[in-house]
Scaffold this active site. Structure first.
Site, PDB file in Angstrom:
ATOM      1  N   HIS A 126      -1.926  -1.799  17.988  1.00  0.00           N
ATOM      2  CA  HIS A 126      -1.247  -0.542  17.680  1.00  0.00           C
ATOM      3  C   HIS A 126      -0.277  -0.150  18.799  1.00  0.00           C
ATOM      4  O   HIS A 126       0.907   0.147  18.543  1.00  0.00           O
ATOM      5  CB  HIS A 126      -2.297   0.563  17.483  1.00  0.00           C
ATOM      6  CG  HIS A 126      -1.723   1.921  17.232  1.00  0.00           C
ATOM      7  ND1 HIS A 126      -1.562   2.431  15.964  1.00  0.00           N
ATOM      8  CD2 HIS A 126      -1.265   2.891  18.086  1.00  0.00           C
ATOM      9  CE1 HIS A 126      -1.019   3.642  16.042  1.00  0.00           C
ATOM     10  NE2 HIS A 126      -0.838   3.940  17.325  1.00  0.00           N
ATOM     11  N   GLU A 127      -0.775  -0.153  20.023  1.00  0.00           N
ATOM     12  CA  GLU A 127       0.077   0.258  21.144  1.00  0.00           C
ATOM     13  C   GLU A 127       1.198  -0.737  21.412  1.00  0.00           C
ATOM     14  O   GLU A 127       2.283  -0.352  21.842  1.00  0.00           O
ATOM     15  CB  GLU A 127      -0.775   0.451  22.406  1.00  0.00           C
ATOM     16  CG  GLU A 127      -1.850   1.519  22.286  1.00  0.00           C
ATOM     17  CD  GLU A 127      -1.325   2.884  21.872  1.00  0.00           C
ATOM     18  OE1 GLU A 127      -0.122   3.163  22.139  1.00  0.00           O
ATOM     19  OE2 GLU A 127      -2.070   3.657  21.263  1.00  0.00           O
TER      20      GLU A 127
END
Length: 448
Positions: free
Chosen positions: A22-23
């Site tokens: 996600h990051e």
């Protein structure tokens, strides 16, 4: 692996993989848009490992693994060196800021498709959807018989037990009558309707499934294998014998047989067993022994093993697996949005929410079932994270996207005062949601 240790370990693996992915989405798109990234963190709080990359970004793993963040050069957080003004986040066009924020959920969605694709290529061992119904249950009243094979649910074909139960569970959210097609042991196909509209409102899926009474068809009380040198073999039992009774207690299924052996042997190890062979009944006198099998606790045994449930494995080539992954992602997303909508309108219970404890338990269980099952679990959690982060709640990605969409419409950024108020509201909503999920996890451990 110890269940507690296994749950913690696989939870950390799950969060580590999904948070990093996600990051990385935020990070990658930010770099493509020329934004300077100061820190890439997996976890919150004090760093337990960190290093400075060649690009000047500080990469770290922090102590609290429940999330992560990408810290970018941002004028709202302090003065920016004029030489770096072109790399500052808020100075970028609004469409680039939207792309950077949306990239996190977008990468979770990509990971969902990738995980489902790997699952279908590796194969997910499952059981055939051959079912039975608890006597006097809804399923029995609807006409489900022991040995029925489910062919389709609400017009959609199903090939495995987990697929059929997922379809039933999703339909329970709306509590509408559910059509299904089954094939009986005689080969005849029948169209039935499960009366889900009769389920009481406000319960969780587990309680609904208990009320419905639809279960995997039990194994027959047949000794598939009789181990040489064990009590049953010494007494003359043969593979394929059907156990009729033990000390006069009937054995309708193999579960009954397994339950009766230690129960009756505790009274006396000398058991009188009736078996059926070739249509004839044979009485056998078997003396049970106490043994530990494969590291399990010591119990009474006679040395027989059961038949196995019919297996069903979904496994495709790369091209077909990719198509199936896209379709499964779409269906799962639709089911998730349906559940959220039902909960918001009060048609589905918030008891269906699970928190970190529930995720940890399922992570451990799916990992123990094989790589295919674990990829399926990762895909579902990744999809849930994508959808959760896209909700228009300040402090989540969806909240920032809402601010930027408003900026597009009105032609100027949302005021600092509005953003700060939104942050407080978002935190309250987020902690309320997390608290409810945690309460549900704890409540499931408590006796009813």
């Amino acid at each position: 692996m110890n269940p507690l240790f296994g749950s913690v370990f696989w939870l950390l693996v799950t969060l580590g993989v999904l948070v990093t992915f996600h990051e990385f989405g935020h990070y990658w798109v930010a770099r493509r848009c020329g934004v300077r990234v100061l820190r890439f963190s997996v976890g919150f709080g004090k760093a337990i490992w960190k290093r400075i990359g060649k690009d000047g970004t500080e990469y770290q793993v922090a102590m609290i693994p429940l999330g992560g963040y990408v810290k970018m050069l941002d004028a709202r957080e302090g003065d920016v060196d004029p030489a770096l003004a072109g790399q500052e986040f808020t100075g970028k066009p609004v469409w680039q800021r939207i792309a950077i924020v949306a990239a996190g959920p977008g990468f979770n969605l990509l990971f969902t498709v990738l995980a489902f694709w790997l699952m279908f290529m590796l194969g997910k061992p499952d059981l055939a959807p051959v079912v039975a119904a608890v006597p006097q249950s809804m399923a029995a009243e609807a006409g489900i018989h022991a040995g029925d094979r489910i062919l389709s649910i609400d017009g959609r074909p199903v090939a495995t037990w987990s697929d059929s139960m997922d379809a039933v569970a999703n339909a329970m959210l709306g509590r509408d009558p559910l059509p299904l097609q089954v094939r009986g042991t005689d080969g005849t196909q029948r169209n039935l309707v499960l009366p889900l509209d009769r389920l009481p409102a406000g319960e969780d899926i587990g309680q609904y499934l208990d009320t419905l009474g639809l279960k995997l068809a039990p194994l027959p009380p047949v000794a598939a294998t009789v181990l040489p040198g064990k009590p049953a073999a010494e007494a003359g039992m043969q593979g394929g014998d059907r156990i009729v009774s033990i000390n006069g207690q009937p054995a309708a299924g193999y579960d009954d047989f397994q339950r009766l052996i230690p129960l009756e042997a505790a009274k006396s190890p000398h058991l009188h067993v009736i078996v059926e062979r070739g249509g004839k009944a044979f009485p056998l006198d078997i003396t049970a022994r106490k043994e530990s099998l494969e590291g399990q606790p010591v119990t009474w045994v006679i040395g027989v093993s059961s038949l196995e449930h019919e297996k069903a494995v979904l496994r495709y080539g790369p091209a077909k697996a990719f198509g199936a992954a896209l379709q499964t992602t779409w269906n799962s997303a639709a089911a998730t949005f349906n559940m959220i909508g039902k909960m918001l309108t009060g048609q589905a219970s918030t008891k269906n929410l699970s928190g970190v404890i529930g995720i940890a338990q399922v992570a451990n269980a799916s990992a123990s079932m094989g790589l295919g099952w674990f990829f399926s679990f990762l895909a579902m959690v990744s999809l849930s994270l994508a959808i959760l982060n896209l909700m228009p709640i300040p402090v989540l990605d969806g909240g920032y996207l809402l601010y930027y969409l408003i900026e597009l419409v009105k032609g100027s950024p949302v005021s600092e005062r509005v953003m700060m108020a939104g942050q407080y509201v978002g935190l309250v909503l987020l902690f309320t949601l997390m608290g409810l999920a945690f309460y549900n996890d704890i409540h499931r451990f408590l006796p009813t």
